[in-house]
Scaffold this active site. Structure first.
Site: not given
Ligand code: CAA
Length: 381
Positions: A130-131, A133, A160, A245, A339, A341, A365, A367
């Site tokens: 949580p702290g 990232g 994941t 990456r 395209i 629509g 992975e 930002t």
């Protein structure tokens, strides 16, 4: 081999591409919509992927795997990304979580780890908290040596495949006074006592992938599970992400390719004012721009694979490819919806899922803002 020569796929790589495409056509594309709608984990697809070795592509040949080079790994990611980004993310997780062991592990650790993948098991890379990232160095999970064991305590989030993995790479602090230099990497078997799977995330896209919170409460692992030495965890995590990456960029190329193919089918089958859409110069220019984008990104991925496969530094180029290819894929998917629509906004259209799936690629992975930090650090050094 020169870069130009490396752009030509070897016959082995061409065969691999064909094999993965056939797998995707038979086992992924027909069920991608189902797993997207239900959010179920695609276990039957994963079992099929295991049968053709897709869960152990990074396992070196000496340990019984395919031992693929970076370009072959990228080809696999692109083909899977063309079929379903959620399933591609799950399968790709086995490579991502293996890099730390393959880079820094002992031969005994590699042998043990690789056996899981060879047995068709899934693996997860547990770094994010949580702290911690984007600021990956702020990991709070601790691993304290007690006799011959490390005792791990802490929480990981957005992991994941965390709910289905049999084995994890966990980044934890062995010395909180040293910050980033106190982080260490561990192999943690999922069956160990004290590991709990928490919240299952309900995501906008890549819904076939499993994203969960993981809790470690007094989890004891033998000290032989430390990868490399204490304090090497952050570097191993960064090296892991450098390679991950590239695969991420390749997956984005695959998604862009899928969007382009969907557009080609659509404009070749739709008439407006008595004229085929494909005959409109406005549409032709849009398709040409999309095609330029896909080709440019694919070449960029091949270039960074060449650097990695020829043993050169590739951190900056991996970050460039990740940011550029995923930003471009976002644009390509958006153009595809335009395209189509109003049809493109409907659940029945093939591009609506692409538009939702692609967004996370700009985020996970690292930002695309983090990629810019990596690029700037390398350029300004
Ligand atoms: N290779 C080797 N070493 C590296 C490295 C690399 N690529 N990058 C950094 N290091 C080393 C540095 O050399 C430095 O060591 P020294 O002090 O000995 O020179 C040390 O690591 C610290 O480096 P920085 O000062 O650059 O580190 P930082 O704290 O400023 O971090 C950052 C910068 C790039 C933003 C990093 O925190 C980062 O990459 N954050 C993003 C994390 C991320 O990508 N998370 C994704 C989670 S996984 C995921 O999303 C998978 C999924 O679910 C599918």
């Amino acid at each position: 081999m020169s870069f130009m020569a490396s752009m030509e796929l070897t016959s082995e790589q061409q065969e691999l591409k064909k094999k993965v495409r056939a797998f995707v056509e038979e086992h992924v594309i027909p069920v991608a919509k189902y797993y997207d709608e239900t959010g179920e984990f695609p276990l039957p697809v994963i079992k099929e992927a295991a049968k053709i070795g897709l869960l152990c592509t990074v396992v070196p040949k000496e340990y019984g795997g395919l031992g693929v080079d970076a370009l072959s790994a990228a080809i696999i990611s692109e083909e899977l990304g063309r079929g379903c980004a959620g399933i591609a993310t799950t399968i790709g997780g086995n490579s991502l979580s293996s890099y730390a062991v393959l880079i820094g592990g002992s031969s005994e650790q590699k042998r043990k780890w690789c056996q899981y993948l060879l047995d068709g098991k899934l693996a997860s890379f547990a770094l994010t908290e949580p702290g911690a990232g984007s600021d990956a160095g702020s990991v709070q999970t601790t691993a304290v040596l007690d006799g011959n064991e490390y005792v791990i305590n802490g929480s990981k989030c957005f992991i994941t495949t965390g709910g289905y993995a049999s084995i994890y790479t966990v980044i934890a602090s062995t010395d909180t006074s040293k910050g980033v230099k106190g982080l260490s990497a561990f192999i943690v078997e999922a069956e160990r006592e004290g590991i709990f799977v928490g919240k299952h995330e309900n995501k906008m896209g890549i819904r076939a992938s499993n994203t969960v919170e993981l809790m470690f409460k007094n989890v004891r692992v033998p000290k032989e599970n430390l990868i490399g030495k204490e304090g090497e965890g952050f570097k191993l995590a960064m090296q892991t992400l450098d390679s991950g990456r590239i695969n991420q960029a390749a997956m984005a190329v695959g998604l862009s390719q899928a969007a382009l193919e969907a557009v080609v089918d659509f404009v070749n089958g739709q008439q407006r004012g008595g004229k085929l859409l494909a005959k409109s110069q406005y549409i032709q220019f849009k398709v040409a721009d999309m095609c330029m984008a896909v080709e440019t990104c694919r070449n960029m991925v091949y270039k960074v694979c060449y650097l990695k496969d020829s043993g050169q530094h590739f951190s900056k180029e991996a970050a460039i490819a990740k940011a550029y290819c995923t930003d471009t894929a976002m644009w390509v998917a958006s153009e595809a919806v335009d395209i189509f629509g109003i049809y493109g906004y409907m659940k029945d259209s093939p591009v609506e899922k692409l538009y939702r799936d692609v967004k996370v690629m700009q985020i996970y992975e690292g930002t695309n803002q983090v990629q810019r930090i990596v690029i700037a650090n390398n350029v300004l050094r």
